[in-house]
Design an enzyme around this catalytic site. Structure first.
Site, PDB file in Angstrom:
ATOM      1  N   ASP A 135       0.189  -1.330   0.150  1.00 24.49           N
ATOM      2  CA  ASP A 135      -0.016   0.200  -0.046  1.00 24.49           C
ATOM      3  C   ASP A 135       0.609   1.076  -0.171  1.00 24.49           C
ATOM      4  O   ASP A 135       1.734   1.187   0.585  1.00 24.49           O
ATOM      5  CB  ASP A 135      -1.083  -0.105   1.071  1.00 24.49           C
ATOM      6  CG  ASP A 135      -1.661  -1.058   1.034  1.00 24.49           C
ATOM      7  OD1 ASP A 135      -2.204  -1.375   0.021  1.00 24.49           O
ATOM      8  OD2 ASP A 135      -2.698  -0.891   1.991  1.00 24.49           O
ATOM      9  N   LYS A 136       0.781   2.694  -0.856  1.00 17.22           N
ATOM     10  CA  LYS A 136       1.027   3.765  -0.319  1.00 17.22           C
ATOM     11  C   LYS A 136       1.226   4.281   0.885  1.00 17.22           C
ATOM     12  O   LYS A 136       2.581   4.635   0.959  1.00 17.22           O
ATOM     13  CB  LYS A 136       0.311   5.155  -1.038  1.00 17.22           C
ATOM     14  CG  LYS A 136       0.557   6.627  -1.243  1.00 17.22           C
ATOM     15  CD  LYS A 136      -0.637   6.803  -1.606  1.00 17.22           C
ATOM     16  CE  LYS A 136      -0.187   8.818  -1.814  1.00 17.22           C
ATOM     17  NZ  LYS A 136      -1.074   9.526  -1.211  1.00 17.22           N
TER      18      LYS A 136
END
Length: 352
Positions: free
Chosen positions: A144-145
């Site tokens: 995930d970012k």
């Protein structure tokens, strides 16, 4: 002649006075225009100053502000600059793979509103690591970012296919560290609840991953009853164990056996009731709002609840065991903000 001269002088006085008034008028108009322009410029500068966020004086708030600013900056920089940052974060490489410690706030894939992502700079990173003729690197998995830590890149398509197959067939051991709110009970165990994506109906409709359990409690007698499985749900299994507990928070080690989107975040928040610190998305179900923190946690972090929205997600891909020939144990150090939070919350592994 005198009369004529007097008439000329009178005419000149009248004409000169008019000319002087005209000149004064032009000068005053120019001064007024310059004054207006100066006022416009001043207002523009004041507006710019208002738009430019002030750096907080409080050290905790400043740390949060700097992390958010760094995340935004990495998404706006030239691709060469992002590739250079990733090169500096390289922790291991051989003839098949390159392993980086993924920075916070950098997306792996592109999308709406995303200028820079890791996938886009892989050709540049390959050249920086080898030479101008190097093949582009290939993504083998994703994070995930907001997640930091171990990320494996392959030097060739063949190597990438082999590694992706290892992930798909669950032969790769993955270990994450997370700071969570609360204390899981029991302190060690397995969460095995399917996960499905659903639309949240609220004033601001959005989509979230959520639990889709195969069992429920019967309201009449309290017995566990099996229910029909949601056809869209995916099997999700996460092992966990507590490493430390303090300040109404815990440090957990997590081992996701499956790889469902947002699996760790959902299992912790909705399965164990211990959302990850800084996970504003999964701290609530029906609304998009900043995470509500316990008073003790706020006190230790020296943070006001109104500033909790600036807290970053404290989830780190700590270790990954890749069975390529000889098993390769890949470890990435915790980011600085994570270590600072551990210290403030007094989450000491040796004490637990």
């Amino acid at each position: 002649m005198a009369a004529v001269g007097g008439g000329v002088r009178q005419w000149w006085r009248r004409r000169g006075a008019g000319l002087a008034r005209a000149v004064r008028g032009v000068c005053e108009s120019r001064r007024e225009a310059e004054g207006l322009r100066a006022e416009e410029l001043a207002e523009r500068l004041r507006s710019t100053a208002r738009q430019r966020p002030e750096i907080p004086k409080d050290p905790v708030k400043r740390q949060l502000w700097e992390l958010a600013a760094l995340s935004q900056q990495l998404q706006r920089v030239h691709p060469n600059v992002l590739a250079k940052v990733l090169k500096q974060e390289t922790v291991y490489q051989n003839e098949d793979i390159v392993v980086i410690n993924k920075p916070y706030g950098v997306p792996v894939h592109g999308g709406p509103g995303i200028k820079n992502c890791i996938a886009d700079v892989l050709p540049i990173l390959a050249k920086m690591l080898e030479n101008m003729k190097a093949e582009p690197l290939h993504l083998c998995h994703r994070l995930d970012k907001e997640t930091t830590g171990v990320m494996v890149l392959a030097r060739s398509k063949e190597a990438a296919d082999r590694i992706r197959l290892l992930f798909k067939t669950r032969q790769v051991e993955k270990f994450y560290w997370a700071i969570v709110l609360g204390d899981p009970d029991p302190a060690e165990g397995i969460v095995e609840i399917p996960i499905v994506e659903k639309e949240v109906q609220s004033h601001q409709s959005h989509y979230k991953m959520t639990l889709a359990p195969s069992y429920r409690l019967c309201p009449e007698d309290g017995k566990v009853v099996k229910i029909r499985r949601n056809r869209n749900a995916e099997i999700a299994v996460t092992r966990y164990r507590r490493l430390a507990h303090a300040s109404a928070c815990s440090l957990l080690e997590l081992q996701p056996i499956t790889g469902v989107k947002h699996q760790i975040r959902v299992h912790l928040a909705y399965g164990l009731g211990c959302p990850i610190l800084g996970d504003h998305k999964y701290s609530h179900w029906s609304k998009l709002a900043p995470q509500k923190l316990p008073e003790l946690t706020l006190k230790r972090l020296k943070l006001e609840q109104s500033k909790a929205r600036h807290l970053p997600l404290h989830l780190h891909a700590h270790r990954l065991c890749l069975p390529l020939g000889q098993p390769t144990d890949l470890v990435c150090k915790l980011p600085l903000f994570f270590k600072k939070t551990l210290k403030k919350l007094e989450l000491d592994i040796s004490k637990d």
